[in-house]
Design a protein around this motif. Structure first.
Motif, mmCIF file in Angstrom:
data_model
loop_
_atom_site.group_PDB
_atom_site.id
_atom_site.type_symbol
_atom_site.label_atom_id
_atom_site.label_comp_id
_atom_site.label_asym_id
_atom_site.label_seq_id
_atom_site.Cartn_x
_atom_site.Cartn_y
_atom_site.Cartn_z
ATOM 1 N N ARG A 306 0.604 -1.232 -0.036
ATOM 2 C CA ARG A 306 0.014 0.140 0.137
ATOM 3 C C ARG A 306 0.969 1.281 -0.023
ATOM 4 N NH1 ARG A 306 -4.404 -0.010 4.723
ATOM 5 N NH2 ARG A 306 -4.992 1.509 3.525
ATOM 6 N N GLY A 309 2.666 1.523 -3.429
ATOM 7 C CA GLY A 309 1.647 1.857 -4.293
ATOM 8 C C GLY A 309 1.364 3.380 -4.122
ATOM 9 N N CYS A 341 1.633 -3.937 -6.289
ATOM 10 C CA CYS A 341 1.818 -2.501 -5.678
ATOM 11 C C CYS A 341 1.943 -1.752 -6.839
ATOM 12 C CB CYS A 341 3.193 -2.559 -4.868
ATOM 13 S SG CYS A 341 4.554 -3.045 -5.968
ATOM 14 N N ASP A 342 0.619 -1.809 -7.688
ATOM 15 C CA ASP A 342 0.162 -0.865 -8.785
ATOM 16 C C ASP A 342 1.349 -0.524 -9.829
ATOM 17 O OD1 ASP A 342 -1.995 -0.643 -7.584
ATOM 18 O OD2 ASP A 342 -1.433 1.036 -6.510
#
Length: 622
Positions: A306, A309, A341-342
Motif C-alpha cells: 500500500r 503503491g 503494488c500498482d
C-alpha cells in the motif's frame, strides 16, 4: 546560501544574523548543513564578533552577539565538529570553526537570561564536546538554571529529556563526579513522564525528534515516549511521518510501539491522507524497525504494497523519497511483484527520481546504489550512475565517512570498476577516519573486492584494512553463531547437514573461518579430490522476498560473499533452509546433499563409499 548570494548581487542586505541562526538550527535538526552554508554562518558570526570581520585580534567581548545567538551558533557548530574532523578535505573549515567555538564559550558569562530551550541546547553542546568543556563551571551553572526552570514549570518534555541525557552522560564521563545518575537527570525524566500524556501527538512527535538528534540509548529515557505513542488513536500524517522517522533513527523497536506505528500508518492510509513523501518516510522507518520482517509478516503483506503503491502513484518523486523507498525495500529484502503494488518497480522508482529534475545528493545516490545492489537491481543502479555528473565526483572528497563507505562498497559490489565515482571514492577512503563498526565492515569487504577483482588499483592503507578486517572477522563469526550455532553447539540445520555428510563418509569442518568469511561447512581438497568445497546455509534473512513466499534469490550482500569466496578458489554450494526443512526424511536429506556434491566431489566419494581420502568420517572444527 543561495539566498544570501542573490541578495548580495541585487544590493539588498543579507538576512539578519538572528534569522540565519534560527534557520540553520532548524535545518540542522533534519540534516547536516552544507559546507557553503556552514561557512556562511561561521563568517557571519565571526564578523559580528570582530565588529568588521577583519582583525582576528579584535574578536573579544566587544562583539554584539547576544546570548541567545551564541547559544544557537554553538548548537549548530558543535554538532558539525565530528563530521568535519572525519573528512580530510574539510580540514580548513574545521580549523575555522573550532577556535570560534572556544571563543563563543568564553563569551557566555551570564546564562540566567537565556530561554529554557537554549539552556538545554548549551548543556547538550558541552556534553558533546567532552572534557575540558563538560567539566567547566559553566556546566554546573547551566544545571542550576535548568533546575530552577523545572521547579517553576518552564520546561516541556521536549527540553527535559535531551537535558536529562546530557546530565546522564556528564555523570558517566571520566572525571564527571560521583558514580550514578545526576539527581537532576532523574527529576527531569520523572517530570517528562508525568507531562507527556498531556502533550498530545504534536508534543510526542517533537520530543521524539529532539531525542533522535542525540546518540542516546533507548532506556530509561524513552519509555515514557513509547507509552504515549502506543496510546494514540490516530495522528496527522505530517506528525506521523516525523514520529516514525525519529523512531527509526533511535532504533526504538519495542513490540508495542512498532505495533502502534503500523496501526497508525494503516489508519492514515485508510483516510487517503498520506502523500508520497510521507509514504516513503513511513515505509523506510517501518522497514528499519522491522529488519526481521518476513514474507508473511503484516508489514510485508499489508502495509508495504500500500505504501509503495501510494508513493509510486506520483508522476515524479523527490530524490530523498525515492532513496527512502528503496532503502526500506532493501531493509526487509522485499521485491514485491509489480502487480502487488500498482506496477511500481525499483527501476521505476529511480526513473521517477531522475524525472523530478532535482539534483540527487551524493548521500542519497550512495543509499540508492547500495539498495540496488542488495535487491539485485543492476539496471536501476546503472540508470542512476549514467545520470551522475562531475559535481557528484567533486563532492566525494567532502562526503562524510558513512557516505564514502557505502559508495565504495556499492560500486565494487555492482562491479562498476570503470566509473569515475569509484576512483574518487577510493581517494577519499584513503584519507577518511572510519570509526563506526558498520563503516569498517563495509571497508573490509571493499578491500577484499579490490584485492581479488581490481588488483591493479592502489590498495587502501594497510593499517585501515587490518583494523577493519579484525572487526569484520568478529562480526561475521557472531552473525554465523547467531544464525546456525557453533561447531560445539550447532543449530538444527547445521547439525542435520553435517550428519548427512557423515552418512556419506565425507570428512568436513564446521563453522570454519576461511577466505575471510565464516563458512558453515567445509570439505578440504584431500576429501574432494579437487578444489575445496564450502557449503553455505541460507536462512530467510539471506533471501529476497516476494509477495507471498520467499524467492530463491539471495540478497546482494550474500551474492558478494559467494562471489569472493569463489574468487579464492573455492566451490560454493548453497543450501536454503526452507528447502532443506521441506525434505521429509533423513534419507531424502542425504540424497539432496549428495546430488549437490556430485559435480564437485568424486562420484565414489559422494555416493557414500565410506572414508574419503584415507581419513575417518565425521564433522568437527577444521
Amino acid at each position: 546560501a543561495a539566498k544570501a548570494r542573490e541578495t548580495a548581487q541585487q544590493g539588498r542586505p543579507a538576512p539578519p544574523l538572528a534569522a540565519l541562526l534560527l534557520t540553520c538550527r532548524e535545518l540542522c535538526s533534519r540534516a547536516p548543513l552544507s559546507d557553503a552554508l556552514l561557512s556562511q554562518v561561521r563568517d557571519a558570526v565571526y564578523a559580528e564578533l570582530t565588529g568588521d570581520g577583519g582583525d582576528p585580534e579584535s574578536m573579544s567581548l566587544a562583539g554584539s552577539l547576544a546570548p541567545p545567538q551564541i547559544a544557537h551558533a554553538l548548537w549548530v557548530f558543535v554538532r558539525h565538529l565530528p563530521l568535519l574532523s572525519a573528512c580530510h578535505a574539510r580540514a580548513p573549515l574545521l580549523a575555522a570553526v573550532r577556535p570560534l567555538v572556544e571563543r563563543l564559550f568564553h563569551l557566555l558569562s551570564e546564562v540566567g537570561s537565556l530561554p529554557a530551550e537554549q539552556l538545554c541546547d548549551l548543556l547538550e553542546a558541552l556534553c558533546r564536546l567532552g572534557p575540558p568543556y563538560s567539566q567547566a563551571p559553566l556546566a554546573h551553572r547551566l544545571a542550576v538554571q535548568i533546575e530552577m526552570r523545572l521547579n517553576s514549570n518552564q520546561l516541556r518534555p521536549v527540553h527535559m529529556l535531551p537535558a536529562a541525557w546530557a546530565l546522564y552522560e556528564l555523570a558517566a564521563a571520566p572525571g564527571g563526579g560521583p558514580q550514578g545518575a545526576h539527581p537532576l537527570a532523574e527529576q527531569l525524566r520523572t517530570a517528562a513522564a508525568r507531562l507527556l500524556p498531556a502533550e498530545g501527538a504534536a508534543g510526542l512527535s517533537a520530543t521524539l525528534r529532539a531525542m533522535s538528534l542525540l546518540p542516546v540509548g533507548r532506556l530509561p529515557l524513552l519509555d515514557a515516549v513509547g507509552e504515549g505513542v502506543a496510546a494514540l488513536p490516530a495522528m496527522e500524517p505530517k506528525l506521523l511521518a516525523d514520529m516514525l522517522d525519529a523512531l527509526a533513527r533511535l532504533r526504538y523497536d519495542s513490540t508495542p510501539v512498532l505495533a502502534a506505528a503500523e496501526r497508525l500508518v494503516g489508519v492514515a492510509l485508510d483516510h487517503a491522507a498520506v502523500h508520497e513523501a510521507q509514504a516513503a518516510t513511513a515505509l523506510e522507518a517501518l522497514a528499519t524497525l522491522s529488519p526481521s520482517a518476513h514474507y508473511a509478516s503484516p508489514l510485508v503483506v499489508g502495509l508495504l504494497p500500500r505504501l509503495l503503491g501510494r508513493a509510486g502513484a506520483a508522476a515524479v518523486l523527490l530524490p530523498h523519497s525515492a532513496a527512502a523507498l528503496l532503502h526500506g525495500l532493501a531493509a526487509v529484502r522485499a521485491v514485491p511483484p509489480p502487480e502487488a503494488c500498482d506496477g511500481v518497480t525499483p527501476e521505476g522508482l529511480v526513473q521517477k527520481m531522475l524525472g523530478s529534475g532535482l539534483p540527487v545528493e551524493l548521500g542519497e545516490a550512495a543509499s540508492v546504489l547500495r539498495s540496488c545492489a542488495q535487491l539485485g537491481q543492476p539496471a536501476a543502479a546503472t540508470a542512476l550512475l549514467d545520470a551522475c555528473t562531475v559535481e557528484h565526483a567533486e563532492a566525494v572528497a567532502f562526503a562524510d565517512p558513512q557516505t564514502i563507505a557505502v559508495l565504495l562498497w556499492s560500486l565494487l559490489a555492482l562491479r562498476q570498476h570503470s566509473h569515475a565515482l569509484l576512483l574518487k571514492a577510493l581517494d577519499a577512503a584513503r584519507v577518511t577516519a572510519f570509526r563506526l563498526p558498520a563503516q569498517l565492515c563495509l571497508v573490509a569487504e571493499a578491500a577484499l573486492m579490490l584485492q581479488l577483482e581490481l588488483p591493479d588499483a592502489p590498495p587502501l592503507p594497510a593499517e585501515m584494512v587490518r583494523t577493519a578486517g579484525q572487526l569484520w572477522a568478529k562480526s561475521h563469526f557472531l552473525a554465523a553463531e547467531a544464525a546456525h550455532g557453533t561447531a560445539q553447539a550447532p543449530g538444527a540445520t547445521l547439525r542435520e547437514v553435517s550428519g548427512a555428510l557423515d552418512a556419506l563418509g565425507l570428512r568436513h569442518g564446521v563453522q570454519v573461518h576461511a577466505a575471510m568469511y565464516v563458512l558453515d561447512l567445509v570439505l578440504p581438497p584431500e576429501v574432494t579430490g579437487g578444489a575445496p568445497v564450502a557449503i553455505l546455509l541460507h536462512t530467510d534473512a539471506d533471501m529476497l522476498q516476494g509477495a507471498a513466499k520467499p524467492s530463491s534469490d539471495l540478497v546482494g550482500g550474500m551474492q558478494v560473499k559467494i562471489r569472493l569466496v569463489q574468487s579464492q578458489g573455492w566451490v560454493v554450494i548453497s543450501v536454503l533452509e526452507h528447502e532443506w526443512a521441506a525434505l521429509s526424511s533423513d534419507a531424502a536429506k542425504v540424497h539432496g546433499i549428495r546430488e549437490q556434491l556430485l559435480p564437485h566431489v568424486g562420484r565414489d566419494k559422494a555416493a557414500g563409499g565410506g572414508q574419503a581420502g584415507g581419513m575417518p568420517a565425521g564433522g568437527g572444527p577444521a
